[in-house]
Design a protein around this motif. Sequence first.
Motif, mmCIF file in Angstrom:
data_model
loop_
_atom_site.group_PDB
_atom_site.id
_atom_site.type_symbol
_atom_site.label_atom_id
_atom_site.label_comp_id
_atom_site.label_asym_id
_atom_site.label_seq_id
_atom_site.Cartn_x
_atom_site.Cartn_y
_atom_site.Cartn_z
ATOM 1 N N ILE A 1 12.288 -45.120 26.245
ATOM 2 C CA ILE A 1 13.321 -46.138 26.481
ATOM 3 C C ILE A 1 14.211 -45.617 27.603
ATOM 4 O O ILE A 1 14.864 -44.579 27.461
ATOM 5 C CB ILE A 1 14.152 -46.404 25.219
ATOM 6 C CG1 ILE A 1 13.250 -46.843 24.060
ATOM 7 C CG2 ILE A 1 15.220 -47.465 25.493
ATOM 8 C CD1 ILE A 1 13.966 -46.916 22.722
ATOM 9 N N THR A 2 14.215 -46.319 28.727
ATOM 10 C CA THR A 2 15.047 -45.924 29.869
ATOM 11 C C THR A 2 16.412 -46.583 29.744
ATOM 12 O O THR A 2 16.515 -47.809 29.583
ATOM 13 C CB THR A 2 14.400 -46.333 31.189
ATOM 14 O OG1 THR A 2 13.116 -45.719 31.292
ATOM 15 C CG2 THR A 2 15.247 -45.899 32.372
ATOM 16 N N LEU A 3 17.456 -45.781 29.820
ATOM 17 C CA LEU A 3 18.824 -46.284 29.795
ATOM 18 C C LEU A 3 19.413 -46.153 31.192
ATOM 19 O O LEU A 3 19.573 -45.045 31.705
ATOM 20 C CB LEU A 3 19.679 -45.499 28.787
ATOM 21 C CG LEU A 3 19.167 -45.466 27.343
ATOM 22 C CD1 LEU A 3 20.111 -44.634 26.477
ATOM 23 C CD2 LEU A 3 19.034 -46.872 26.782
ATOM 24 N N ASN A 4 19.692 -47.287 31.831
ATOM 25 C CA ASN A 4 20.315 -47.296 33.155
ATOM 26 C C ASN A 4 21.828 -47.270 32.974
ATOM 27 O O ASN A 4 22.433 -48.239 32.508
ATOM 28 C CB ASN A 4 19.878 -48.525 33.948
ATOM 29 C CG ASN A 4 18.413 -48.469 34.325
ATOM 30 O OD1 ASN A 4 17.884 -47.404 34.626
ATOM 31 N ND2 ASN A 4 17.742 -49.601 34.318
ATOM 32 N N LEU A 5 22.421 -46.162 33.374
ATOM 33 C CA LEU A 5 23.862 -45.960 33.187
ATOM 34 C C LEU A 5 24.627 -46.352 34.437
ATOM 35 O O LEU A 5 24.229 -46.021 35.555
ATOM 36 C CB LEU A 5 24.146 -44.493 32.846
ATOM 37 C CG LEU A 5 23.370 -43.883 31.667
ATOM 38 C CD1 LEU A 5 23.740 -42.430 31.502
ATOM 39 C CD2 LEU A 5 23.617 -44.665 30.391
ATOM 40 N N ARG A 6 25.746 -47.050 34.219
ATOM 41 C CA ARG A 6 26.673 -47.388 35.307
ATOM 42 C C ARG A 6 28.099 -47.346 34.778
ATOM 43 O O ARG A 6 28.329 -47.533 33.578
ATOM 44 C CB ARG A 6 26.393 -48.780 35.881
ATOM 45 C CG ARG A 6 25.152 -48.869 36.749
ATOM 46 C CD ARG A 6 25.232 -50.051 37.688
ATOM 47 N NE ARG A 6 24.022 -50.261 38.447
ATOM 48 C CZ ARG A 6 23.940 -51.000 39.553
ATOM 49 N NH1 ARG A 6 25.025 -51.614 40.006
ATOM 50 N NH2 ARG A 6 22.799 -51.135 40.201
ATOM 51 N N THR A 7 29.019 -47.118 35.718
ATOM 52 C CA THR A 7 30.430 -47.182 35.349
ATOM 53 C C THR A 7 30.961 -48.591 35.591
ATOM 54 O O THR A 7 30.445 -49.330 36.435
ATOM 55 C CB THR A 7 31.256 -46.176 36.160
ATOM 56 O OG1 THR A 7 31.051 -46.427 37.556
ATOM 57 C CG2 THR A 7 30.848 -44.750 35.833
ATOM 58 N N VAL A 8 32.014 -48.933 34.872
ATOM 59 C CA VAL A 8 32.613 -50.258 35.027
ATOM 60 C C VAL A 8 33.628 -50.267 36.161
ATOM 61 O O VAL A 8 33.627 -51.170 37.009
ATOM 62 C CB VAL A 8 33.271 -50.703 33.707
ATOM 63 C CG1 VAL A 8 33.977 -52.056 33.882
ATOM 64 C CG2 VAL A 8 32.249 -50.792 32.594
ATOM 65 N N SER A 9 34.482 -49.258 36.233
ATOM 66 C CA SER A 9 35.558 -49.260 37.225
ATOM 67 C C SER A 9 35.594 -48.010 38.100
ATOM 68 O O SER A 9 36.044 -48.078 39.244
ATOM 69 C CB SER A 9 36.919 -49.416 36.522
ATOM 70 O OG SER A 9 37.110 -48.359 35.585
ATOM 71 N N THR A 10 35.120 -46.877 37.612
ATOM 72 C CA THR A 10 35.170 -45.634 38.387
ATOM 73 C C THR A 10 34.023 -45.595 39.401
ATOM 74 O O THR A 10 32.875 -45.833 39.024
ATOM 75 C CB THR A 10 35.073 -44.408 37.463
ATOM 76 O OG1 THR A 10 36.056 -44.519 36.431
ATOM 77 C CG2 THR A 10 35.280 -43.121 38.243
ATOM 78 N N PRO A 11 34.305 -45.299 40.682
ATOM 79 C CA PRO A 11 33.218 -45.252 41.672
ATOM 80 C C PRO A 11 32.143 -44.234 41.326
ATOM 81 O O PRO A 11 30.956 -44.509 41.463
ATOM 82 C CB PRO A 11 33.941 -44.898 42.976
ATOM 83 C CG PRO A 11 35.340 -45.376 42.770
ATOM 84 C CD PRO A 11 35.635 -45.154 41.326
ATOM 85 N N ALA A 12 32.534 -43.041 40.864
ATOM 86 C CA ALA A 12 31.563 -42.013 40.502
ATOM 87 C C ALA A 12 32.258 -40.965 39.640
ATOM 88 O O ALA A 12 33.415 -40.606 39.881
ATOM 89 C CB ALA A 12 30.950 -41.359 41.735
ATOM 90 N N CYS A 13 31.530 -40.491 38.636
ATOM 91 C CA CYS A 13 32.064 -39.464 37.743
ATOM 92 C C CYS A 13 30.903 -38.756 37.059
ATOM 93 O O CYS A 13 29.754 -39.189 37.144
ATOM 94 C CB CYS A 13 33.023 -40.066 36.706
ATOM 95 S SG CYS A 13 32.304 -41.427 35.752
ATOM 96 N N THR A 14 31.199 -37.672 36.371
ATOM 97 C CA THR A 14 30.190 -36.887 35.664
ATOM 98 C C THR A 14 30.335 -37.121 34.166
ATOM 99 O O THR A 14 31.433 -36.981 33.613
ATOM 100 C CB THR A 14 30.335 -35.392 35.979
ATOM 101 O OG1 THR A 14 30.265 -35.205 37.395
ATOM 102 C CG2 THR A 14 29.227 -34.592 35.335
ATOM 103 N N TRP A 15 29.193 -37.464 33.528
ATOM 104 C CA TRP A 15 29.219 -37.786 32.101
ATOM 105 C C TRP A 15 28.260 -36.877 31.353
ATOM 106 O O TRP A 15 27.123 -36.653 31.789
ATOM 107 C CB TRP A 15 28.833 -39.254 31.887
ATOM 108 C CG TRP A 15 29.082 -39.742 30.484
ATOM 109 C CD1 TRP A 15 30.213 -39.586 29.755
ATOM 110 C CD2 TRP A 15 28.175 -40.483 29.668
ATOM 111 N NE1 TRP A 15 30.082 -40.177 28.528
ATOM 112 C CE2 TRP A 15 28.835 -40.748 28.448
ATOM 113 C CE3 TRP A 15 26.873 -40.954 29.848
ATOM 114 C CZ2 TRP A 15 28.240 -41.452 27.405
ATOM 115 C CZ3 TRP A 15 26.288 -41.669 28.823
ATOM 116 C CH2 TRP A 15 26.968 -41.918 27.608
ATOM 117 N N SER A 16 28.702 -36.365 30.227
ATOM 118 C CA SER A 16 27.880 -35.508 29.381
ATOM 119 C C SER A 16 27.146 -36.373 28.370
ATOM 120 O O SER A 16 27.751 -36.912 27.430
ATOM 121 C CB SER A 16 28.750 -34.465 28.668
ATOM 122 O OG SER A 16 29.359 -33.597 29.590
#
Length: 221
Positions: free
Chosen positions: A106-121
């Motif tokens: 199952i591929t999960l395509n991750l995107r942020t809603v408001s932040t241009p770019a950030c690092t997520w654990s």
Amino acid sequence: MPARVYWTRRLVLLGTALVLVALFARLLGGLSDASDGGSDRASTAGATTTTSPTEAVTTEPVKKKRKKKQTPTEPPLAEPTGPCVSSDIVATPVVAEALGDTDVPITLNLRTVSTPACTWSVSPETLTVSITSGNDSIWSSRECPASIVPRDVVVRQAVDAPVTVVWQQARRSDEGCTEQRDWALPGFYHVEAAALGGEPTDVQFELVVRPSGSDHQDGDA
């Protein structure tokens, strides 16, 4: 001798002299005309040889150089400015193929809603994935946390950051994700994914019978 004889001789000599002078003048004139004609022909021939290359160059078609098409350059991706807030993450699941009795990626395509770019654990504590059929709960990453491998991912607003979660052997889940679980039956299911505190995303997919003769994939339960 009589005077008439002397005058006759003088006239004959004078006439002879005049004839000789006329012949000599005509001879000189002919030589002059011959030399002029030769020079004209020479100049004409020289003009022909010098102008021919010029005419050949001027009449040759000029080839136009083709301009190379410039490919538009894409803008650079935003660089992460810090850690992501889980509630700012949207995880959209994609199931390309689901075969019964085998591991289903199952591929999960991750995107942020408001932040241009950030690092997520990514971890079982920050992300949940569940599979249902109507009101029946089929599988959950909370019961099988090993399906989510912890990692740090750069998530951007403009592009997807894919993360893969494995539904092991297309089995149901139970407390502790034991090996005594039953296989899910072929049919239509819903997979739902959500980051901690974020909005869940639901996608439908079909689980089909594994073709006969294909290799069986044993996954860790």
